[in-house]
Enzyme design. Sequence first.
Site, PDB file in Angstrom:
ATOM      1  N   CYS A  78       0.825  -1.214   0.000  1.00  0.00           N
ATOM      2  CA  CYS A  78       0.000   0.000   0.000  1.00  0.00           C
ATOM      3  C   CYS A  78       0.855   1.258   0.000  1.00  0.00           C
ATOM      4  O   CYS A  78       1.496   1.584   1.018  1.00  0.00           O
ATOM      5  CB  CYS A  78      -0.932  -0.025   1.222  1.00  0.00           C
ATOM      6  SG  CYS A  78      -1.845   1.509   1.484  1.00  0.00           S
ATOM      7  N   CYS A  81      -0.161   4.027   2.499  1.00  0.00           N
ATOM      8  CA  CYS A  81       0.189   3.631   3.876  1.00  0.00           C
ATOM      9  C   CYS A  81       1.610   4.090   4.215  1.00  0.00           C
ATOM     10  O   CYS A  81       1.884   4.510   5.349  1.00  0.00           O
ATOM     11  CB  CYS A  81       0.095   2.121   4.043  1.00  0.00           C
ATOM     12  SG  CYS A  81      -1.554   1.421   3.785  1.00  0.00           S
TER      13      CYS A  81
END
Length: 320
Positions: A78, A81
Amino acid sequence: MSETPLEGAAIRGAVDLSSLANRGAQHAPQKAPGQGQQQAAPATVESLVLDGTDQTVESFVELSMQVPVLVDLWAEWCGPCKQLTPVLEKVVTDLGGKVVLMKVDVDANPQLAQVFQAQSIPTVGVLLGGRPMQVFQGAVPEAQVREVLEQVLQIAAQNGITGSVTVSGATQNDEAAEPEPEPLPPLHQEAHDAVERGDFETAIAAYDKAIAQNPNDSDARAARAQVRLLVRVNGASLDEVRQAAASEPNSVEAQLAVADLDISGGHIDDAFDRLLTLFPTLDDDGKNTVRERLLELFEVVGSADTRVTKARARLSGLLF
């Protein structure tokens, strides 16, 4: 626990937590007069930033009776993230033991992901008095993370949760001895600062300059792809995007939009399969558009990811 769709408001910042205060008060234990002003002895933790798992969550639930436990639901693939987690770590560290951060890899801990209803990541939740709550989704600027935690601490105080934690073995000298992180290159720092402000256009322009100066700057390419994805999903409604794609199965733009949301929500294989299945049906212009988007999404997920390796091989087979 509220479910926050991946919309512009969720990407730009925090949802309003004020409604949670009343809900929390309804479940708060009754206290004798003056009890809310008493503070338990500080708990001791190894670090203010800890890894949480489906198996160890009970210890964090117990800790949340004394301090709020911020929950960072992330995954290795991700991109957003990787932008948000350092911000969360910095803000929690600055609070000096009033909050603990629990980092949860959703791929390895599906039960916790379900508890916090993480339909996309990054998702940030909080454990407060043993109760899980989802507070926002998406990579947000540092200032808005601080606003969230101010609200969390206010709600915690209303429920008599006013404790703190200490880090075992930590001293001021230890903290002073920690090496300073290596500074980012100037253009990377400019882009990083712009992302924290929520100014994605400026961030993309800075990464463009970095790549122009050094075409082999893989970090800049990956970060630019991540920010571009944030821009594309900003304000997108998952239901509307999926309905448009279903009604226009041959529309390149409609299918690209679904793929973007699938990537941001962690449905990596679904996103790649959608675009690779569409690819052979398109004319040359359409194929070029899809190819370029796939290459950018490969950057978002990471070239070392096995799902990227598989999709890249499939794309090569279609091209040649």
